[in-house]
Structure formats: structure tokens, C-alpha cells
Write a protein that holds these residues in place. Structure first.
Motif, PDB file in Angstrom:
ATOM      1  N   ARG A  96       0.991  -1.375   0.038  1.00 48.62           N
ATOM      2  CA  ARG A  96      -0.062   0.081   0.192  1.00 48.62           C
ATOM      3  C   ARG A  96       0.804   1.449   0.116  1.00 48.62           C
ATOM      4  N   ALA A  97       0.397   2.514  -0.118  1.00 51.50           N
ATOM      5  CA  ALA A  97       0.958   4.286  -0.364  1.00 51.50           C
ATOM      6  C   ALA A  97       0.036   4.057   1.116  1.00 51.50           C
ATOM      7  N   GLU A  98       1.435   6.294   1.267  1.00 54.40           N
ATOM      8  CA  GLU A  98       0.845   7.254   1.887  1.00 54.40           C
ATOM      9  C   GLU A  98       0.280   7.969   1.024  1.00 54.40           C
ATOM     10  N   GLY A  99      -0.338   8.908   1.547  1.00 59.15           N
ATOM     11  CA  GLY A  99      -0.362   9.502   0.859  1.00 59.15           C
ATOM     12  C   GLY A  99      -2.173   9.999  -0.661  1.00 59.15           C
ATOM     13  N   ARG A 100      -1.744  11.691  -1.439  1.00 55.71           N
ATOM     14  CA  ARG A 100      -2.689  11.460  -1.937  1.00 55.71           C
ATOM     15  C   ARG A 100      -3.050   9.847  -2.787  1.00 55.71           C
ATOM     16  N   GLY A 101      -2.321   9.486  -3.612  1.00 58.75           N
ATOM     17  CA  GLY A 101      -2.663   8.487  -4.376  1.00 58.75           C
ATOM     18  C   GLY A 101      -1.285   6.961  -4.261  1.00 58.75           C
ATOM     19  N   PHE A 102      -1.679   6.017  -4.351  1.00 56.10           N
ATOM     20  CA  PHE A 102      -1.119   4.337  -4.773  1.00 56.10           C
ATOM     21  C   PHE A 102       0.256   4.881  -5.522  1.00 56.10           C
ATOM     22  N   ASN A 103       0.399   5.228  -6.320  1.00 56.68           N
ATOM     23  CA  ASN A 103       1.418   5.063  -6.818  1.00 56.68           C
ATOM     24  C   ASN A 103       1.532   6.001  -8.524  1.00 56.68           C
ATOM     25  N   ALA A 104       2.360   7.088  -8.729  1.00 54.95           N
ATOM     26  CA  ALA A 104       1.860   7.956  -9.789  1.00 54.95           C
ATOM     27  C   ALA A 104       3.284   7.574 -11.401  1.00 54.95           C
ATOM     28  N   GLY A 105       3.925   6.564 -10.554  1.00 56.43           N
ATOM     29  CA  GLY A 105       4.769   5.408 -11.875  1.00 56.43           C
ATOM     30  C   GLY A 105       6.012   6.561 -11.353  1.00 56.43           C
ATOM     31  N   VAL A 106       7.247   6.963 -12.922  1.00 59.13           N
ATOM     32  CA  VAL A 106       7.839   6.627 -12.431  1.00 59.13           C
ATOM     33  C   VAL A 106       8.650   8.043 -11.494  1.00 59.13           C
ATOM     34  N   ASP A 107       9.759   9.170 -11.760  1.00 59.79           N
ATOM     35  CA  ASP A 107      10.323  10.151 -11.169  1.00 59.79           C
ATOM     36  C   ASP A 107      10.678  11.079 -12.891  1.00 59.79           C
ATOM     37  N   ILE A 108       9.446  11.561 -13.293  1.00 55.12           N
ATOM     38  CA  ILE A 108      10.066  12.347 -14.570  1.00 55.12           C
ATOM     39  C   ILE A 108      11.615  13.270 -14.361  1.00 55.12           C
ATOM     40  N   LYS A 109      11.731  13.724 -13.266  1.00 59.65           N
ATOM     41  CA  LYS A 109      12.904  14.926 -12.501  1.00 59.65           C
ATOM     42  C   LYS A 109      14.200  14.653 -13.347  1.00 59.65           C
ATOM     43  N   GLU A 110      13.667  12.298 -11.981  1.00 58.58           N
ATOM     44  CA  GLU A 110      14.592  12.638 -12.609  1.00 58.58           C
ATOM     45  C   GLU A 110      15.419  12.083 -14.207  1.00 58.58           C
ATOM     46  N   LEU A 111      14.831  11.765 -14.282  1.00 57.21           N
ATOM     47  CA  LEU A 111      14.951  11.192 -15.923  1.00 57.21           C
ATOM     48  C   LEU A 111      15.614  12.531 -16.214  1.00 57.21           C
ATOM     49  N   GLN A 112      15.033  13.388 -16.382  1.00 58.57           N
ATOM     50  CA  GLN A 112      14.764  14.705 -17.027  1.00 58.57           C
ATOM     51  C   GLN A 112      15.954  15.599 -16.766  1.00 58.57           C
ATOM     52  N   ALA A 113      16.910  15.359 -15.398  1.00 58.30           N
ATOM     53  CA  ALA A 113      17.938  16.075 -14.804  1.00 58.30           C
ATOM     54  C   ALA A 113      19.291  14.844 -14.645  1.00 58.30           C
ATOM     55  N   ALA A 114      18.910  13.427 -16.602  1.00 60.10           N
ATOM     56  CA  ALA A 114      20.187  12.911 -16.798  1.00 60.10           C
ATOM     57  C   ALA A 114      20.593  13.307 -17.812  1.00 60.10           C
ATOM     58  N   THR A 115      21.944  13.488 -17.931  1.00 60.95           N
ATOM     59  CA  THR A 115      22.922  13.704 -18.809  1.00 60.95           C
ATOM     60  C   THR A 115      22.717  13.128 -20.040  1.00 60.95           C
ATOM     61  N   ASP A 116      22.462  11.696 -19.594  1.00 61.15           N
ATOM     62  CA  ASP A 116      23.107  10.366 -20.372  1.00 61.15           C
ATOM     63  C   ASP A 116      21.625   9.426 -20.530  1.00 61.15           C
ATOM     64  N   PHE A 117      21.923   8.464 -20.837  1.00 62.13           N
ATOM     65  CA  PHE A 117      20.722   7.188 -20.853  1.00 62.13           C
ATOM     66  C   PHE A 117      20.759   6.545 -19.949  1.00 62.13           C
ATOM     67  N   SER A 118      20.942   7.068 -18.673  1.00 65.91           N
ATOM     68  CA  SER A 118      21.551   5.518 -17.854  1.00 65.91           C
ATOM     69  C   SER A 118      20.256   5.929 -16.594  1.00 65.91           C
ATOM     70  N   ALA A 119      20.062   6.932 -16.664  1.00 65.41           N
ATOM     71  CA  ALA A 119      18.837   7.079 -15.786  1.00 65.41           C
ATOM     72  C   ALA A 119      17.603   6.363 -16.350  1.00 65.41           C
ATOM     73  N   LEU A 120      17.299   6.525 -17.569  1.00 63.90           N
ATOM     74  CA  LEU A 120      16.543   5.395 -17.815  1.00 63.90           C
ATOM     75  C   LEU A 120      16.563   4.002 -18.179  1.00 63.90           C
TER      76      LEU A 120
END
Length: 244
Positions: free
Chosen positions: A51-75
Motif C-alpha cells: 500500500r501507500a501513504e499520501g494522495r495516491g498509490f503510485n504515479a509511476g517513475v520520477d520524471i524529474k530524475e529522467l529529465q535531470a540525467a545527461t545521458d540514458f543511464s537514468a532511463l
């Protein structure tokens, strides 16, 4: 971010808590997979409530982490992390009950679609907004929740389905007010925990063995298209347009 406990009945509880929307970074997906693996290996554990705490169960991946990456390592990391977490739910030697409130999106669908039982609050919604992010994936798991043509429509339009709709399909066992969600999940877990644990573990293994879905292979196939969209630059273009 990910915590786990086991009570005296052998009911394990895994809780996701990563504000503001429970979108997990790479490390979070791997930690979730690890927690489920450790609990499944514990002979004292008879069933797991996810289960989860907060407003929702899960919103998927952290898009900000992907956008901050300078290569494809985060993807690469997040795709491997999601695959590991989804598989950990499916392959956990004991039944996994997903208790879903609020939004369940993207990677959340991967977790819930691979769970054995789903209990949801009456405000829960389920969806895959992947095409709006220039990505694909978890249609494998959405197909386990809704009929084929509904799944395709949801994928193409990024539409969501309600807990009541999934209950009508039979994929959600119970729909309850949010305040009663944890108790409802634990009530089901208690019924399972009261059974012979060796028989329950055998039942889980046998059910996975007769499953027509090869969820690992199917999801991995989907992931290949996400990599293509990112390598071609299309994904970045779609995300930029969506964010305007």
C-alpha cells in the motif's frame, strides 16, 4: 520511502511513501523489489499487503530524475528497476494484496496488475498516461485489469478507469471508503494468513505456472519501444510539448 513490517499473524506490510505523488526514483523501484524479495524469503511471512501513504498509490517513475540525467543511464535504471519491482510482486512466493487509493498511474499499474488481489478505495483511478510522456509500457499489466479493447482505448487516449469499473470486471475484489482501505486489505490478508502456509505458497506457485501471461517477456518487449522513442528524440519532443 519504502518500509516493511510483519505482524504476529505473518501478514507483511510494505508501504510506499515518497511525496508528493509517490513517483519512485530508480533507487526506490529497486528498494521495493528488494523488500518484496526479502519478505517472500521469510518463512514467517504468509501474505503481503502493498500500500501507500499520501494522495495516491503510485504515479509511476520520477520524471524529474529522467529529465535531470545527461545521458540514458537514468532511463536504463528506471526501466530495470520497474521490471524488477513488477517481477518481485508477481514472483513473491506468497500472495500480494495491493491496497490502492487515489491515483494509480504508469508504474503503479505494473505493480497492481501483477498483484494477486486488489482492494481499492472508492476514489481510486487507474491509468497509463505513457503516450503523453513519449513512453510505452505496462499495457501488459493493464491487460490484466481491463478487457482488451478498453485497454487499447486507455492507452491511446490516456483515459483512466475507476475502481468501480474494475470491480465490475472482477479485477478489483472490494471497493471501500478510503478510511477503510487498510482494514479491508488486512481483512483479506487475515483470511489468507489463517490457511496452511505451505499450501498457500504451493497455490501461488501453481497459479503462476498456469498463467497464460509471461509478464516478464511481455513487459520487456514493451520497454524496447520506450528505448526507441528516447533514442530517436521523439520522447523528449513529446514531453516538452506536453509540459507547455
Amino acid at each position: 520511502m519504502i518500509t516493511s513490517t510483519v505482524d504476529e499473524l505473518g501478514v507483511a506490510e510494505v508501504v510506499m511513501d515518497n511525496p508528493p505523488v509517490n513517483a519512485l526514483p530508480v533507487a526506490g523501484w529497486f528498494r521495493l523489489a528488494s523488500a518484496l524479495g526479502e519478505l517472500g524469503a521469510d518463512p514467517a511471512v504468509r501474505v503481503v499487503v502493498l500500500r501507500a501513504e499520501g494522495r495516491g498509490f503510485n504515479a509511476g517513475v520520477d520524471i524529474k530524475e529522467l529529465q535531470a540525467a545527461t545521458d540514458f543511464s537514468a532511463l536504463i535504471g528506471v526501466n530495470r528497476g520497474c521490471a524488477a519491482a513488477f517481477a518481485a510482486v508477481y514472483e513473491c512466493p506468497v500472495p500480494v494484496i495491493a491496497a490502492v487509493q487515489g491515483f494509480c498511474l504508469g508504474g503503479g499499474i505494473g505493480l497492481v496488475g501483477n498483484a494477486d488481489i486488489i482492494v481499492a478505495s472508492d476514489d481510486a483511478t487507474f491509468g497509463l498516461p505513457e503516450v503523453d510522456r513519449g513512453a510505452l509500457g505496462a499495457a501488459t499489466h493493464l491487460s490484466r485489469l481491463v478487457p482488451q479493447h478498453r485497454m487499447r482505448a486507455m492507452m491511446y487516449t490516456s483515459a483512466t478507469a475507476t475502481a468501480a469499473e474494475l470491480h465490475a470486471y472482477g479485477s478489483v475484489l472490494r471497493v471501500v471508503p478510503r478510511a477503510e482501505l487498510r482494514d479491508a486489505a488486512f481483512a483479506v490478508a487475515g483470511e489468507i494468513a489463517a490457511k496452511d502456509p505451505t499450501v498457500i505458497r504451493a497455490a501461488k506457485e501453481s497459479l503462476n505456472g498456469i498463467d497464460p501471461w509471461d509478464v516478464r517477456r511481455s513487459y520487456r518487449f514493451e520497454q524496447g519501444f520506450t528505448f526507441e522513442l528516447n533514442l530517436s528524440g521523439v520522447a523528449d519532443k513529446v514531453r516538452e510539448e506536453f509540459g507547455k
